[in-house]
Design an enzyme around this catalytic site. Sequence first.
Site, PDB file in Angstrom:
ATOM      1  N   LYS A 243       0.847  -1.210   0.000  1.00 20.54           N
ATOM      2  CA  LYS A 243       0.000   0.000   0.000  1.00 20.54           C
ATOM      3  C   LYS A 243       0.879   1.256   0.000  1.00 20.54           C
ATOM      4  O   LYS A 243       0.656   2.177  -0.797  1.00 20.54           O
ATOM      5  CB  LYS A 243      -0.923  -0.021   1.218  1.00 20.54           C
ATOM      6  CG  LYS A 243      -1.896   1.127   1.238  1.00 20.54           C
ATOM      7  CD  LYS A 243      -2.905   0.974   2.357  1.00 20.54           C
ATOM      8  CE  LYS A 243      -3.358   2.341   2.801  1.00 20.54           C
ATOM      9  NZ  LYS A 243      -3.545   2.443   4.233  1.00 20.54           N
TER      10      LYS A 243
ATOM     11  N   ASP B 256      -7.341   1.562   0.333  1.00 25.88           N
ATOM     12  CA  ASP B 256      -7.431   1.805   1.772  1.00 25.88           C
ATOM     13  C   ASP B 256      -8.871   1.520   2.199  1.00 25.88           C
ATOM     14  O   ASP B 256      -9.655   0.986   1.417  1.00 25.88           O
ATOM     15  CB  ASP B 256      -6.974   3.240   2.120  1.00 25.88           C
ATOM     16  CG  ASP B 256      -8.034   4.273   1.762  1.00 25.88           C
ATOM     17  OD1 ASP B 256      -8.986   3.938   1.007  1.00 25.88           O
ATOM     18  OD2 ASP B 256      -7.939   5.413   2.238  1.00 25.88           O
TER      19      ASP B 256
END
Length: 222
Positions: free
Chosen positions: A134, A152
Amino acid sequence: MPRSYLNEARRRVAPKRERIGPIIDRLAAAHADAAIALRFGSPLELLVSVMLSAQTTDVNVNRVTQTLFEKYRRPEDYLSVPQEELERDIFPTGFYRQKAKALRGTMRTLIEEFDGEVPHRIDELTRLPGVGRKTANVVAAELGEPQGIVVDTHVRRLSQRLGLTRQEDPEKIERDLVRLVPRADWGRFPHLLIWHGRRVCDARWPRCEDCVVSDLCPSSRV
Ligand code: SF4
């Protein structure tokens, strides 16, 4: 929303391949200011900010980095102070021990393997200690070379509500999204969902009556 109802609602809207273009266009018009909220002036500051943003708010990170980046300008600076001093300097972002350790490991690897420069490729970024997919995705996208789509909590929730994925796992959601979203939009797409999630499609109280994509959304309540 019960799965049976969602399946029924999915049948009422067009296939996701037909909806994705208008969804992106309308969200882009509604959230023209959608961009990363972290403040940084260089690739190194970007990397540090994203690493510090785990489990805290962007506002909190910006408050800390305002002074942090005056003191730590190069990777070497993070290694020239005792770890406890770095921990104190990033303390308000939480998890300061793990973050300080990850920052120092990352700086060491940057110096030893990348001539002190932040790499742009995800496979290289994820070699840095404490940098997961991420974080790497966010950094690569902000450096102008998105190689995936950041997932997210907002991106996960909105992708599911909009019927763009049936997956729960962020990596599987990303796989669905990269097949669907045009590559040119990989960078801005997460920002559009994040800002729409914050402003309109709240986790508990989605304001479907004010939503610009309600007619394209199988989860719409209007
Ligand atoms: S219609 Fe409702 S559930 Fe769908 S994206 Fe808009 S606010 Fe979210």
